[in-house]
Design a protein around this motif. Structure first.
Motif, PDB file in Angstrom:
ATOM      1  N   GLY A   1      79.206  27.846  55.442  1.00 12.74           N
ATOM      2  CA  GLY A   1      80.057  27.482  54.317  1.00 12.74           C
ATOM      3  C   GLY A   1      79.414  27.647  52.950  1.00 12.74           C
ATOM      4  O   GLY A   1      80.056  27.372  51.935  1.00 12.74           O
ATOM      5  N   ILE A   2      78.155  28.099  52.882  1.00  9.44           N
ATOM      6  CA  ILE A   2      77.479  28.314  51.593  1.00  9.44           C
ATOM      7  C   ILE A   2      76.809  29.695  51.621  1.00  9.44           C
ATOM      8  O   ILE A   2      75.572  29.807  51.683  1.00  9.44           O
ATOM      9  N   PRO A   3      77.610  30.761  51.599  1.00  6.97           N
ATOM     10  CA  PRO A   3      77.025  32.104  51.718  1.00  6.97           C
ATOM     11  C   PRO A   3      76.071  32.470  50.578  1.00  6.97           C
ATOM     12  O   PRO A   3      75.159  33.264  50.767  1.00  6.97           O
ATOM     13  N   GLY A   4      76.244  31.862  49.414  1.00  8.87           N
ATOM     14  CA  GLY A   4      75.381  32.164  48.278  1.00  8.87           C
ATOM     15  C   GLY A   4      73.946  31.715  48.457  1.00  8.87           C
ATOM     16  O   GLY A   4      73.057  32.141  47.719  1.00  8.87           O
ATOM     17  N   ALA A   5      73.689  30.849  49.453  1.00  6.09           N
ATOM     18  CA  ALA A   5      72.321  30.367  49.685  1.00  6.09           C
ATOM     19  C   ALA A   5      71.432  31.454  50.272  1.00  6.09           C
ATOM     20  O   ALA A   5      70.212  31.372  50.178  1.00  6.09           O
ATOM     21  N   GLY A   6      72.036  32.465  50.875  1.00  7.48           N
ATOM     22  CA  GLY A   6      71.265  33.562  51.440  1.00  7.48           C
ATOM     23  C   GLY A   6      70.612  33.219  52.765  1.00  7.48           C
ATOM     24  O   GLY A   6      70.578  32.070  53.190  1.00  7.48           O
ATOM     25  N   THR A   7      70.101  34.239  53.410  1.00 11.00           N
ATOM     26  CA  THR A   7      69.421  34.086  54.685  1.00 11.00           C
ATOM     27  C   THR A   7      68.011  33.563  54.437  1.00 11.00           C
ATOM     28  O   THR A   7      67.309  34.065  53.570  1.00 11.00           O
ATOM     29  N   GLN A   8      67.616  32.542  55.214  1.00 16.71           N
ATOM     30  CA  GLN A   8      66.349  31.855  54.985  1.00 16.71           C
ATOM     31  C   GLN A   8      65.597  31.630  56.286  1.00 16.71           C
ATOM     32  O   GLN A   8      66.145  31.807  57.367  1.00 16.71           O
ATOM     33  N   ILE A   9      64.352  31.180  56.135  1.00 15.04           N
ATOM     34  CA  ILE A   9      63.551  30.697  57.258  1.00 15.04           C
ATOM     35  C   ILE A   9      63.402  29.185  57.098  1.00 15.04           C
ATOM     36  O   ILE A   9      63.614  28.656  56.008  1.00 15.04           O
ATOM     37  N   PRO A  10      63.046  28.477  58.170  1.00 19.00           N
ATOM     38  CA  PRO A  10      62.822  27.035  58.027  1.00 19.00           C
ATOM     39  C   PRO A  10      61.717  26.747  57.013  1.00 19.00           C
ATOM     40  O   PRO A  10      60.643  27.362  57.056  1.00 19.00           O
ATOM     41  N   ALA A  11      61.989  25.826  56.104  1.00 17.39           N
ATOM     42  CA  ALA A  11      61.020  25.468  55.056  1.00 17.39           C
ATOM     43  C   ALA A  11      61.436  24.139  54.454  1.00 17.39           C
ATOM     44  O   ALA A  11      62.605  23.768  54.497  1.00 17.39           O
ATOM     45  N   GLY A  12      60.453  23.444  53.870  1.00 21.65           N
ATOM     46  CA  GLY A  12      60.785  22.190  53.216  1.00 21.65           C
ATOM     47  C   GLY A  12      59.553  21.431  52.791  1.00 21.65           C
ATOM     48  O   GLY A  12      58.423  21.881  52.974  1.00 21.65           O
ATOM     49  N   GLY A  13      59.801  20.261  52.241  1.00 21.17           N
ATOM     50  CA  GLY A  13      58.740  19.443  51.674  1.00 21.17           C
ATOM     51  C   GLY A  13      57.879  18.749  52.703  1.00 21.17           C
ATOM     52  O   GLY A  13      58.319  18.443  53.809  1.00 21.17           O
ATOM     53  N   VAL A  14      56.632  18.512  52.297  1.00 21.29           N
ATOM     54  CA  VAL A  14      55.669  17.781  53.116  1.00 21.29           C
ATOM     55  C   VAL A  14      55.702  16.323  52.668  1.00 21.29           C
ATOM     56  O   VAL A  14      55.673  16.029  51.475  1.00 21.29           O
ATOM     57  N   GLN A  15      55.757  15.410  53.621  1.00 25.41           N
ATOM     58  CA  GLN A  15      55.780  13.987  53.310  1.00 25.41           C
ATOM     59  C   GLN A  15      54.375  13.522  52.933  1.00 25.41           C
ATOM     60  O   GLN A  15      53.381  14.100  53.391  1.00 25.41           O
ATOM     61  N   PRO A  16      54.256  12.500  52.084  1.00 24.92           N
ATOM     62  CA  PRO A  16      52.931  11.999  51.696  1.00 24.92           C
ATOM     63  C   PRO A  16      52.067  11.678  52.914  1.00 24.92           C
ATOM     64  O   PRO A  16      52.514  10.995  53.836  1.00 24.92           O
ATOM     65  N   GLY A  17      50.854  12.225  52.929  1.00 26.30           N
ATOM     66  CA  GLY A  17      49.923  11.982  54.021  1.00 26.30           C
ATOM     67  C   GLY A  17      50.177  12.793  55.277  1.00 26.30           C
ATOM     68  O   GLY A  17      49.429  12.680  56.252  1.00 26.30           O
TER      69      GLY A  17
END
Length: 142
Positions: A28-44
């Motif tokens: 439902g959000i085609p503008g986001a494009g094709t991606q790989i898993p990624a994201g923020g690291v939690q503290p520690g």
């Protein structure tokens, strides 16, 4: 000086007759494009733990193995220009991992509840990934 957001990104490779990369598109959000898993690291949080967590949250795959750390990228966020430091990892998925599936994102992040259409694509890629996430793919040995 603003501290960078610490992130991880996963090149999850499945090897059959040729290597294939796990990618996803936002349903439902085609503008986001094709991606790989990624994201923020939690503290520690350990970076290898973080990359396995992100893969599980965004794709539902928990049976992946970290092979090695590929690179550290220091590009700012494309829209906000806030600094970020992304560590890219090479992970292995079993040859019996499905070709494609849809996954509802778990976890407490900003993408909680989103649906991602996951699939494996042959390497080399035919089209670039969103946010230049394919920049380090050439660092994975064939």
């Amino acid at each position: 000086m603003e501290q960078p957001r610490i992130r991880v990104a996963a090149y999850v490779i499945r090897r059959r007759t040729a290597p294939e990369l796990l990618v996803f598109d936002h349903v439902g959000i085609p503008g986001a494009g094709t991606q790989i898993p990624a994201g923020g690291v939690q503290p520690g949080e350990d970076l290898e733990h973080a990359v396995r967590r992100e893969v599980a949250e965004e794709t539902g795959l928990s049976d992946v193995s970290v092979i090695n750390r590929i690179a550290v990228d220091h590009r700012p966020h494309p829209q906000t220009q806030h600094p970020r430091r992304t560590t890219y990892f090479h992970l292995d998925a079993g040859a019996d991992t499905p070709d494609a599936w849809t996954h509802r994102v778990t976890g407490a992040g900003d993408d909680h509840g989103m649906e991602f259409a996951c699939r494996f694509v042959a390497l080399p890629l035919e089209k670039p990934l969103a946010d230049k996430q394919d920049a380090w793919l050439d660092q994975i040995s064939g």
